[in-house]
Design a protein around this motif. Structure first.
Motif, short mmCIF file in Angstrom:
data_model
loop_
_atom_site.label_atom_id
_atom_site.label_comp_id
_atom_site.label_asym_id
_atom_site.label_seq_id
_atom_site.Cartn_x
_atom_site.Cartn_y
_atom_site.Cartn_z
N ASP A 1 0.86 -1.16 0.00
CA ASP A 1 0.00 0.00 0.00
C ASP A 1 0.91 1.23 0.00
N LEU B 1 -7.31 1.35 5.01
CA LEU B 1 -6.37 0.24 4.75
C LEU B 1 -6.91 -1.10 5.21
N PRO C 1 -5.95 0.56 -8.42
CA PRO C 1 -6.20 0.33 -6.99
C PRO C 1 -7.28 1.25 -6.44
N GLU C 2 -7.78 0.88 -5.26
CA GLU C 2 -8.64 1.80 -4.52
C GLU C 2 -7.80 3.01 -4.13
N LYS D 1 -3.29 -0.53 -2.12
CA LYS D 1 -4.16 0.64 -2.02
C LYS D 1 -3.30 1.89 -2.08
#
Length: 269
Positions: free
Chosen positions: A89, A266, A211-212, A113
């Protein structure tokens, strides 16, 4: 720890356990920007906090190529390679947010993320970028000629950080101390190589992000609230969160709220 990459040395602080989380600080910051969050974010994430080129204890060559956003994104990938981390992330603040975006577009397979705090995809037109490059070069010369102290005096009083001036004395002193620990040449080279004017515009590539994405902006930072809203229109999966009572540096001005928002993003599935 220090990680050597082709003769260049990147200082990286690490803490916590869990899913890898790469954290990229802003201009005049350092890895120390994120260490106060080791207790909160470190509960679920293995935090990887590098000093970016021109900042902190990282030492790179003085050539302009070492300070470009593309070169920095490549270095970030190589740091993850050394740590044997396939995917992480990524959280980036301001300049670090621009780098996080560059990294996500260049190495999409390495990003889980993506969190962008007070960040921009760059300037739309070449005319705007040219004008900004001229200003960045002027400021770089100011840093080299006047030194780190006078520059920090100037920098902490620009309108972007007006809301920071309302923070308690110890908070402001901690931010100032971190800024003063950088070298004049390092900051000047960072401005020239990684400033908004030197960066390519990523507006037309935002739709490529898979990704988000969490877009964070402070309520008092109207410019970046607008940028976050506009970015969300182009990103496939994004969420905009505007933090009340905060300005550009949300993680400094309201660390508890910042940690709660980031942790929630997250850890949700």
């Amino acid at each position: 720890m220090n990680i050597n990459l082709k003769g260049e040395t990147f200082h990286v602080d690490m803490c916590g356990k869990g899913t890898p989380l790469l954290l990229l600080h802003g201009f005049t910051g350092s890895s120390g920007t994120w260490l106060p969050f080791c207790e909160t974010l470190g509960r679920h994430s293995f935090m990887i906090c590098p000093d970016l080129p021109g900042h902190g204890k990282t030492v790179v060559e003085c050539g302009p190529g070492s300070f470009s956003i593309e070169s920095a994104a490549c270095a970030i990938k190589e740091i993850l390679d050394v740590l044997e981390i396939e995917k992480a992330d990524v959280l980036g603040y301001s300049m670090g947010g621009r780098l996080a975006l560059s990294f996500a577009l260049t190495y999409p397979e390495r990003v889980g993320k993506l969190i962008l705090e007070s960040a921009s995809p760059g300037l739309d037109s070449e005319e705007e970028r040219h004008a900004r490059r001229m200003k960045d070069h002027e400021l770089a010369n100011f840093i080299k000629e006047r030194g780190i102290g006078p520059f920090v005096d100037y920098w902490e009083n620009i309108p972007l950080f007006k809301s920071l001036q309302a923070m308690p004395g110890p908070v402001k002193e901690a931010v100032r101390k971190q800024r003063l620990e950088n070298s004049p040449d390092g900051l000047a080279n960072s401005l020239i190589g990684m400033g908004t004017g030197a960066q390519p515009s990523y507006w037309d590539r935002l739709s490529e992000l898979e990704p988000e994405v969490l877009l964070l902006a402070g309520e008092l930072d109207e410019k970046f609230c607008g940028i976050a809203g506009r970015m969300s229109e182009y990103i496939k999966s994004s969420k905009v969160v505007i933090v009340e009572g905060a300005g550009h540096a949300i993680h400094v001005e309201n660390p508890e709220k910042f940690g709660t928002i980031v942790s929630g993003f997250l850890t949700h599935t």
